[in-house]
Design a protein around this motif. Structure first.
Motif, PDB file in Angstrom:
ATOM      1  N   LYS A 185      22.386  15.263  18.991  1.00  0.00           N
ATOM      2  CA  LYS A 185      21.014  15.380  18.200  1.00  0.00           C
ATOM      3  C   LYS A 185      19.952  14.690  19.222  1.00  0.00           C
ATOM      4  O   LYS A 185      20.184  13.918  19.952  1.00  0.00           O
ATOM      5  CB  LYS A 185      21.252  14.449  16.939  1.00  0.00           C
ATOM      6  CG  LYS A 185      20.106  14.491  15.949  1.00  0.00           C
ATOM      7  CD  LYS A 185      20.632  14.001  14.563  1.00  0.00           C
ATOM      8  CE  LYS A 185      19.338  13.869  13.742  1.00  0.00           C
ATOM      9  NZ  LYS A 185      18.308  12.913  13.944  1.00  0.00           N
ATOM     10  N   ARG A 228      17.207  12.276  19.372  1.00  0.00           N
ATOM     11  CA  ARG A 228      16.638  11.117  18.688  1.00  0.00           C
ATOM     12  C   ARG A 228      15.547  10.528  19.551  1.00  0.00           C
ATOM     13  O   ARG A 228      14.719   9.625  18.821  1.00  0.00           O
ATOM     14  CB  ARG A 228      17.728  10.318  18.566  1.00  0.00           C
ATOM     15  CG  ARG A 228      18.726  10.581  17.817  1.00  0.00           C
ATOM     16  CD  ARG A 228      19.763   9.414  17.461  1.00  0.00           C
ATOM     17  NE  ARG A 228      19.926   8.424  18.570  1.00  0.00           N
ATOM     18  CZ  ARG A 228      19.617   7.221  18.583  1.00  0.00           C
ATOM     19  NH1 ARG A 228      18.730   6.722  17.946  1.00  0.00           N
ATOM     20  NH2 ARG A 228      19.745   6.728  19.902  1.00  0.00           N
ATOM     21  N   LYS A 229      15.454  10.710  20.741  1.00  0.00           N
ATOM     22  CA  LYS A 229      14.169   9.765  21.556  1.00  0.00           C
ATOM     23  C   LYS A 229      13.051  10.772  21.985  1.00  0.00           C
ATOM     24  O   LYS A 229      13.741  12.010  22.579  1.00  0.00           O
ATOM     25  CB  LYS A 229      14.859   9.066  22.598  1.00  0.00           C
ATOM     26  CG  LYS A 229      16.034   8.513  22.185  1.00  0.00           C
ATOM     27  CD  LYS A 229      16.711   7.336  23.147  1.00  0.00           C
ATOM     28  CE  LYS A 229      17.710   6.423  22.673  1.00  0.00           C
ATOM     29  NZ  LYS A 229      18.503   5.644  23.669  1.00  0.00           N
ATOM     30  N   LEU A 238       7.214  12.508  15.428  1.00  0.00           N
ATOM     31  CA  LEU A 238       7.659  12.312  13.974  1.00  0.00           C
ATOM     32  C   LEU A 238       8.178  13.184  13.258  1.00  0.00           C
ATOM     33  O   LEU A 238       9.150  13.592  12.474  1.00  0.00           O
ATOM     34  CB  LEU A 238       6.718  11.313  13.365  1.00  0.00           C
ATOM     35  CG  LEU A 238       6.598   9.980  13.649  1.00  0.00           C
ATOM     36  CD1 LEU A 238       5.212   9.215  13.177  1.00  0.00           C
ATOM     37  CD2 LEU A 238       7.890   9.060  13.522  1.00  0.00           C
ATOM     38  N   GLY A 276      11.335  14.645  13.799  1.00  0.00           N
ATOM     39  CA  GLY A 276      12.553  14.002  13.493  1.00  0.00           C
ATOM     40  C   GLY A 276      12.694  12.998  14.519  1.00  0.00           C
ATOM     41  O   GLY A 276      13.860  12.355  14.586  1.00  0.00           O
ATOM     42  N   ILE A 277      11.933  12.647  15.503  1.00  0.00           N
ATOM     43  CA  ILE A 277      12.275  11.641  16.492  1.00  0.00           C
ATOM     44  C   ILE A 277      12.178  10.389  15.939  1.00  0.00           C
ATOM     45  O   ILE A 277      11.326   9.907  15.103  1.00  0.00           O
ATOM     46  CB  ILE A 277      11.219  11.965  17.642  1.00  0.00           C
ATOM     47  CG1 ILE A 277      11.197  13.119  18.316  1.00  0.00           C
ATOM     48  CG2 ILE A 277      11.255  10.668  18.582  1.00  0.00           C
ATOM     49  CD1 ILE A 277      12.546  13.534  19.240  1.00  0.00           C
ATOM     50  N   GLU A 278      13.148   9.448  16.327  1.00  0.00           N
ATOM     51  CA  GLU A 278      13.093   8.272  15.815  1.00  0.00           C
ATOM     52  C   GLU A 278      12.758   7.204  16.785  1.00  0.00           C
ATOM     53  O   GLU A 278      12.430   5.972  16.564  1.00  0.00           O
ATOM     54  CB  GLU A 278      14.723   7.905  15.544  1.00  0.00           C
ATOM     55  CG  GLU A 278      15.236   8.804  14.335  1.00  0.00           C
ATOM     56  CD  GLU A 278      16.730   8.955  14.336  1.00  0.00           C
ATOM     57  OE1 GLU A 278      17.351   8.198  14.831  1.00  0.00           O
ATOM     58  OE2 GLU A 278      17.222   9.745  13.628  1.00  0.00           O
ATOM     59  N   GLU A 279      12.795   7.283  18.009  1.00  0.00           N
ATOM     60  CA  GLU A 279      12.656   6.391  19.070  1.00  0.00           C
ATOM     61  C   GLU A 279      11.516   6.947  20.188  1.00  0.00           C
ATOM     62  O   GLU A 279      11.694   8.068  20.677  1.00  0.00           O
ATOM     63  CB  GLU A 279      13.830   5.994  19.701  1.00  0.00           C
ATOM     64  CG  GLU A 279      13.693   4.581  20.712  1.00  0.00           C
ATOM     65  CD  GLU A 279      15.011   4.092  21.300  1.00  0.00           C
ATOM     66  OE1 GLU A 279      16.099   3.904  20.447  1.00  0.00           O
ATOM     67  OE2 GLU A 279      15.145   3.969  22.422  1.00  0.00           O
ATOM     68  N   LEU A 294       3.743   1.862  14.269  1.00  0.00           N
ATOM     69  CA  LEU A 294       5.106   2.067  14.588  1.00  0.00           C
ATOM     70  C   LEU A 294       5.877   0.899  14.397  1.00  0.00           C
ATOM     71  O   LEU A 294       5.505  -0.255  14.804  1.00  0.00           O
ATOM     72  CB  LEU A 294       5.498   2.705  15.703  1.00  0.00           C
ATOM     73  CG  LEU A 294       4.884   4.186  16.196  1.00  0.00           C
ATOM     74  CD1 LEU A 294       5.118   4.635  17.733  1.00  0.00           C
ATOM     75  CD2 LEU A 294       5.540   5.238  15.361  1.00  0.00           C
ATOM     76  N   SER A 295       7.237   0.894  13.829  1.00  0.00           N
ATOM     77  CA  SER A 295       7.927  -0.212  13.640  1.00  0.00           C
ATOM     78  C   SER A 295       8.307  -0.680  15.212  1.00  0.00           C
ATOM     79  O   SER A 295       8.471  -0.091  16.116  1.00  0.00           O
ATOM     80  CB  SER A 295       9.359  -0.037  12.957  1.00  0.00           C
ATOM     81  OG  SER A 295      10.119   0.746  13.946  1.00  0.00           O
ATOM     82  N   SER A 326      11.227   0.820  17.201  1.00  0.00           N
ATOM     83  CA  SER A 326      10.951   2.183  17.500  1.00  0.00           C
ATOM     84  C   SER A 326      10.509   2.447  18.752  1.00  0.00           C
ATOM     85  O   SER A 326      10.243   3.573  19.226  1.00  0.00           O
ATOM     86  CB  SER A 326      10.582   3.124  16.583  1.00  0.00           C
ATOM     87  OG  SER A 326       9.157   2.636  16.100  1.00  0.00           O
TER      88      SER A 326
END
Ligand code: UTP
Length: 296
Positions: free
Chosen positions: A7, A9-10, A50, A53-56, A99-100, A103
């Motif tokens: 997947k 993610r980045k 975002l 679905g990107i998380e980082e 952003l957190s 992340s």
């Protein structure tokens, strides 16, 4: 997903370039912090990621460009002031651009040696997984983000995906150009050439600043091979990887706007302002008057 690839993610955001085409605006202010109506280009890129679905988020910055990271931190004093005044709309705007801490990751590119080199600088933070690359000065105006559209192709086929668009013959010297062939419901890429003359372009399909890449790209970037313009080009590394792994083109839906030059930047201001209910009517009235004045 029906393929063996991992997947995505980045996302890597290369923002260490010099932005010379937009001088003097970019003398101090990074190009990616310039705003289209009310959002900096970098925020538009993050919102796009975002939606996909990107998380980082891995920012590749150069010295002095840390303001790009600060934009996504929570401004404590401002938030306290907005809260004490009950400014809920403004609070929402600040939150939407925060952003957190976990992340966001940062890599440094000391010298602007080219896009390929900038992506290579993110190697350790990406690790052994696929990743997206977003060039924030290329924007796509559409309800579904360009990267989200690319993710559909990735989910179906895996491999590597490149956002692509039709390029006029006189413009091939400004784009990476693709050799393509139809493969059932997908468009397979067989070769890539950076900024060819029109007669050397393998098709009229060019690369637009969005990629989904497998980590094997780093082995090719590692060589730091110089290409067009004396820069380390991402296209050249992809031209090697295409011989080892599948690549697919995503001819995305939506209006493409290259905000890295002055005319693209101005067009983007108009296009995105017309999307806003509170601005469109005034802007149309103003432009209509201006057009009459211009013709007179
Ligand atoms: P561009 O070629 O559009 O940006 O690179 P530039 O070099 O900053 O612009 P000009 O041509 O001088 O006006 C696309 C993206 O890649 C980044 C840029 O910051 C931009 O977001 N980039 C480019 C790097 O991070 N490092 C580089 O060495 C080159």
């Amino acid at each position: 997903m029906t393929h063996p690839y991992k997947k995505v993610r980045k996302a890597v955001l290369p923002v260490a370039g010099l932005g010379t085409r937009l001088l003097p605006a970019t003398k101090v202010m990074p190009k990616e912090m310039l705003t289209i109506v009310d959002r900096p280009l970098i925020q538009m890129a993050i919102e796009e990621a975002l939606q996909a679905g990107i998380e980082e988020f891995i920012f590749v910055v150069s010295d002095g460009k840390e303001i790009l990271l600060r934009h996504f931190e929570e401004p404590k004093a401002m938030m306290e002031m907005l809260e004490s005044r009950g400014k809920t709309k403004e609070i929402d705007k600040v939150k939407a651009s925060t952003l957190s801490h976990d992340s966001v990751k940062t890599a440094y590119q000391k010298k602007a040696l080219g896009l390929g080199h900038a992506v290579w600088c993110a190697k350790d933070l990406v690790g052994d997984e696929p990743f997206a690359v977003i060039l924030p000065d290329d924007t796509v105006r559409h309800t579904e983000s360009c990267l989200a559209q690319m993710m559909h192709i990735y989910d179906a086929h895996g491999g590597n995906i490149i956002a692509s668009c039709r390029v006029l013959p006189q413009d091939t010297t400004r784009y990476g150009m693709l050799a393509i062939e139809k493969d059932n419901d997908a468009v397979r890429i067989n070769g890539l050439v950076e900024k060819p003359k029109p007669e050397d372009a393998p098709s009229d399909m060019g690369i637009f600043g969005r990629y989904i890449l497998q980590p094997e790209i780093f082995a090719h970037l590692e060589r730091h091979e110089k290409g067009a313009g004396g820069e380390i080009q991402l296209t050249d590394a992809m031209a090697h990887l295409v011989k080892e792994q599948p690549f697919y083109a995503c001819e995305f839906k939506g209006e493409r706007l290259d905000c890295g030059n002055d005319i693209g930047f101005v067009k983007a201001q108009i296009a995105y302002a017309l999307d806003k209910d509170n601005l469109a009517a005034d802007l149309i009235e103003y432009m209509t008057a201006k057009l009459k004045e211009y013709k007179a």
